[in-house]
Design an enzyme around this catalytic site. Structure first.
Site, PDB file in Angstrom:
ATOM      1  N   ASN A   9       0.841  -1.194   0.000  1.00  0.00           N
ATOM      2  CA  ASN A   9       0.000   0.000   0.000  1.00  0.00           C
ATOM      3  C   ASN A   9       0.877   1.245   0.000  1.00  0.00           C
ATOM      4  O   ASN A   9       0.374   2.365   0.056  1.00  0.00           O
ATOM      5  CB  ASN A   9      -0.909   0.019   1.242  1.00  0.00           C
ATOM      6  CG  ASN A   9      -2.112  -0.889   1.060  1.00  0.00           C
ATOM      7  OD1 ASN A   9      -2.814  -0.794   0.060  1.00  0.00           O
ATOM      8  ND2 ASN A   9      -2.345  -1.780   2.008  1.00  0.00           N
ATOM      9  N   ASP A  69      10.404  -6.951   1.285  1.00  0.00           N
ATOM     10  CA  ASP A  69      10.665  -6.423   2.617  1.00  0.00           C
ATOM     11  C   ASP A  69      12.092  -5.904   2.590  1.00  0.00           C
ATOM     12  O   ASP A  69      12.955  -6.443   1.887  1.00  0.00           O
ATOM     13  CB  ASP A  69      10.481  -7.474   3.712  1.00  0.00           C
ATOM     14  CG  ASP A  69      10.289  -6.810   5.077  1.00  0.00           C
ATOM     15  OD1 ASP A  69       9.645  -5.747   5.146  1.00  0.00           O
ATOM     16  OD2 ASP A  69      10.789  -7.344   6.076  1.00  0.00           O
ATOM     17  N   ARG A 178      16.558  -1.978  -3.583  1.00  0.00           N
ATOM     18  CA  ARG A 178      15.302  -2.363  -4.230  1.00  0.00           C
ATOM     19  C   ARG A 178      15.488  -2.452  -5.739  1.00  0.00           C
ATOM     20  O   ARG A 178      14.960  -3.362  -6.389  1.00  0.00           O
ATOM     21  CB  ARG A 178      14.197  -1.361  -3.867  1.00  0.00           C
ATOM     22  CG  ARG A 178      12.803  -1.809  -4.332  1.00  0.00           C
ATOM     23  CD  ARG A 178      11.684  -0.928  -3.783  1.00  0.00           C
ATOM     24  NE  ARG A 178      11.608  -1.069  -2.336  1.00  0.00           N
ATOM     25  CZ  ARG A 178      12.000  -0.146  -1.464  1.00  0.00           C
ATOM     26  NH1 ARG A 178      12.465   1.015  -1.883  1.00  0.00           N
ATOM     27  NH2 ARG A 178      11.917  -0.359  -0.175  1.00  0.00           N
TER      28      ARG A 178
END
Length: 195
Positions: A9, A69, A178
């Protein structure tokens, strides 16, 4: 085009991953799937949380999906905040609260070595795959920059003079934890589709 649900989200993460993966992927966040419930993150490792989140969404939708994560691991703090990076200053804390806590804990420390680590868990047709990205750097003495999110204003990657929050998105995405994990996942998916 490959359709994938990204189990987040966090709109910052969603935008970043869309930029990294590019036009050949249609990445849909949880809002786009009308999923608004909290996704469980109760594992004690970064890998465990990524797997838990991806499985939760796959079981709910039956669609190909992935979750990530991320943890900031600081040498002088024995690897903290690590798996607790998102809520290091307590439940409901802001990014700024977490940064303040880190800077306070590290006051007077000369060893400022740190690493950002990210794990992606991808589930396609019930099969799970993990991809890791890691970037080494150090924690600055104060916050600097207005880009990015999380600990970006205090993380200076090795070989650079700008924090992640001072870098334009294309530069950060090209070298970040990431970005590296997403790039591995992208190459894997493209090789699978080409078979």
């Amino acid at each position: 085009m490959t359709d994938l649900i990204f189990a987040t989200n966090n709109q910052h993460k969603l935008r970043e991953v869309r930029e990294i993966l590019g036009q050949s992927f249609n990445i849909v966040g949880l809002r786009g799937m009308n999923i608004f419930e909290e996704i469980p993150e109760t594992q004690d490792t970064i890998e465990g949380n990524a797997i838990q989140k991806a499985r939760f969404i796959y079981e709910k939708t039956g669609m190909s999906c992935f979750a990530d994560d991320t943890g900031l691991e600081i040498e002088a703090l024995d690897g903290r905040p690590g798996v607790y990076s998102a809520r290091y200053a307590g439940e409901g804390c802001s990014f700024a609260d977490n940064v303040r806590k880190i800077l306070l804990e590290m006051e007077g420390m000369t060893n400022r070595k740190a690493a950002f680590r990210c794990i992606f868990c991808l589930i396609i047709d019930g099969r799970e795959f993990l991809f890791e990205g890691k970037v080494n750097g150090e924690i600055t003495l104060s916050s600097s920059g207005g880009e990015g999110f999380g600990y970006d204003p205090v993380f200076l990657p090795d070989g650079y003079r700008q924090t992640f929050a001072e870098m334009p998105p294309y530069l950060k995405n090209g070298i970040s934890h990431r970005g590296r994990a997403a790039e591995k996942m992208k190459q894997f998916i493209n090789s699978e589709v080409a078979r």
